[in-house]
Design an enzyme around this catalytic site. Structure first.
Site, PDB file in Angstrom:
ATOM      1  N   GLU A   1      50.531  45.287  31.232  1.00 13.88           N
ATOM      2  CA  GLU A   1      50.059  44.233  30.331  1.00 13.88           C
ATOM      3  C   GLU A   1      50.135  44.647  28.865  1.00 13.88           C
ATOM      4  OE1 GLU A   1      46.813  42.049  33.304  1.00 13.88           O
ATOM      5  OE2 GLU A   1      46.131  43.449  31.764  1.00 13.88           O
TER       6      GLU A   1
ATOM      7  N   HIS B   1      45.571  50.738  33.755  1.00 12.76           N
ATOM      8  CA  HIS B   1      44.749  50.491  34.939  1.00 12.76           C
ATOM      9  C   HIS B   1      45.628  50.109  36.116  1.00 12.76           C
ATOM     10  CE1 HIS B   1      45.166  46.426  33.264  1.00 12.76           C
ATOM     11  NE2 HIS B   1      44.617  45.887  34.333  1.00 12.76           N
TER      12      HIS B   1
ATOM     13  N   HIS C   1      47.451  34.854  35.520  1.00  8.99           N
ATOM     14  CA  HIS C   1      47.150  35.559  36.770  1.00  8.99           C
ATOM     15  C   HIS C   1      47.136  34.636  37.983  1.00  8.99           C
ATOM     16  CE1 HIS C   1      45.530  38.087  33.538  1.00  8.99           C
ATOM     17  NE2 HIS C   1      45.631  39.109  34.360  1.00  8.99           N
TER      18      HIS C   1
ATOM     19  N   HIS D   1      41.299  42.143  28.561  1.00  6.88           N
ATOM     20  CA  HIS D   1      40.781  40.858  29.038  1.00  6.88           C
ATOM     21  C   HIS D   1      40.246  40.946  30.478  1.00  6.88           C
ATOM     22  CE1 HIS D   1      45.261  40.074  30.193  1.00  6.88           C
ATOM     23  NE2 HIS D   1      44.617  40.459  31.285  1.00  6.88           N
TER      24      HIS D   1
END
Length: 283
Positions: free
Chosen positions: A241, A194, A59, A12
């Site tokens: 995530e 990441h 977030h 996402h």
């Protein structure tokens, strides 16, 4: 009773929204990513789920560091997004399914999950971008009702992969006991490997990503052998995530109940490894 027809897990990254807004889907940098969604979009058009349970991480749009629940479930009539500063257009509100929301909440609390129940809730790019990727032509009317399930992957302490797997199993059991003839798709969003800051900024672990994706087919509980700290070491700070993928896959059932229909993996997108998988539940 309701039926889970399948599950989708996907990345996402905010830059996806800017690419969509700019019409960049066929540019060389983006094409391998966007092309991966065609089989999933076709499957959704054929299966026509009624409800999407979307497992994602906020977030800072709805929850911030001063108030960060471990698990939260939306119970609102609709869910809107807002400007996050990424240049992503605001999308039409997503209709909620309050009946399923409250059933999930009741069932999860009964299984001793301590939840934050949100009767008003904003959803950020972790929710909106996957929805736009899966239903790119939705326009002003989304074809599914939605139930957001938010997992904290931002503020330590984070829930373990084992706890998220159990959450997913409980979600699957709750959907199966819901007194409805609705067809439900479970969507997990986030990752893959990441890290956006610090000494390891730009870190991507392709070999682990691919092993993790394979495990969702053959051994869905595989990631639960790792602690949160070990998973961060293997995937980067934001790679944690993948917990949403773990929960979403667990909701679908065991290896004998699920078949993989499609997968795509592409690097990099905005310094992120982007993954996509489609699972179908066997009749």
């Amino acid at each position: 009773m309701a039926k889970i027809v399948g599950g989708i897990v996907t990345s996402h990254v905010p830059a996806i929204g800017r690419a969509i807004a700019g019409g960049l889907q066929q540019e060389a940098y983006w094409k391998p990513f966007f092309d991966g969604f065609a089989p999933v979009q076709q499957w959704l058009a054929e299966v026509k789920p009624d409800v999407a349970v979307v497992i994602y991480n906020d977030h800072g749009l709805n929850f911030f560091l001063d108030k960060m629940p471990t698990f939260a479930v939306g119970a609102a009539p609709q869910y809107s997004n807002a400007d996050e500063g990424w240049g992503i257009p605001t999308l039409p509100a997503f209709p909620g399914d309050q009946d399923l929301s409250w059933h999930l909440i009741e069932e999860l609390v009964a299984k001793e999950f301590d939840l934050t129940t949100c009767q008003e809730m904003l959803v950020d790019h972790a929710f909106t971008l996957p929805m736009k990727l899966l239903w790119p032509n939705a326009g002003e009317a989304w074809p599914v009702r939605t139930v957001p399930v938010c997992i904290n992957t931002v503020q330590h302490p984070l829930p373990s992969a084992r706890r998220c797997f159990k959450l997913g199993q409980a979600i699957g059991e709750a959907v199966a006991s819901w007194d409805s003839d609705a067809r439900v798709v479970v969507i997990g969003t986030g990752g893959l490997s990441h890290q956006l800051d610090g000494e390891r900024a730009g870190f991507i672990n392709k070999s682990f990503d691919l092993e993790f994706m394979d495990s969702l087919v053959n051994d869905p509980a595989w990631a639960t052998r790792y602690s949160v700290e070990e998973l961060i070491e293997l995937t980067g700070t934001q790679g944690i995530e993948l917990l949403m993928w773990v929960a979403a896959r667990a909701a679908l059932g065991g290896v004998d109940q699920v078949r993989k229909l499609h997968a795509n993996y592409h690097i990099p997108i905005s310094n992120t490894a982007a993954g996509l998988m489609l699972f179908e539940n066997k009749d």
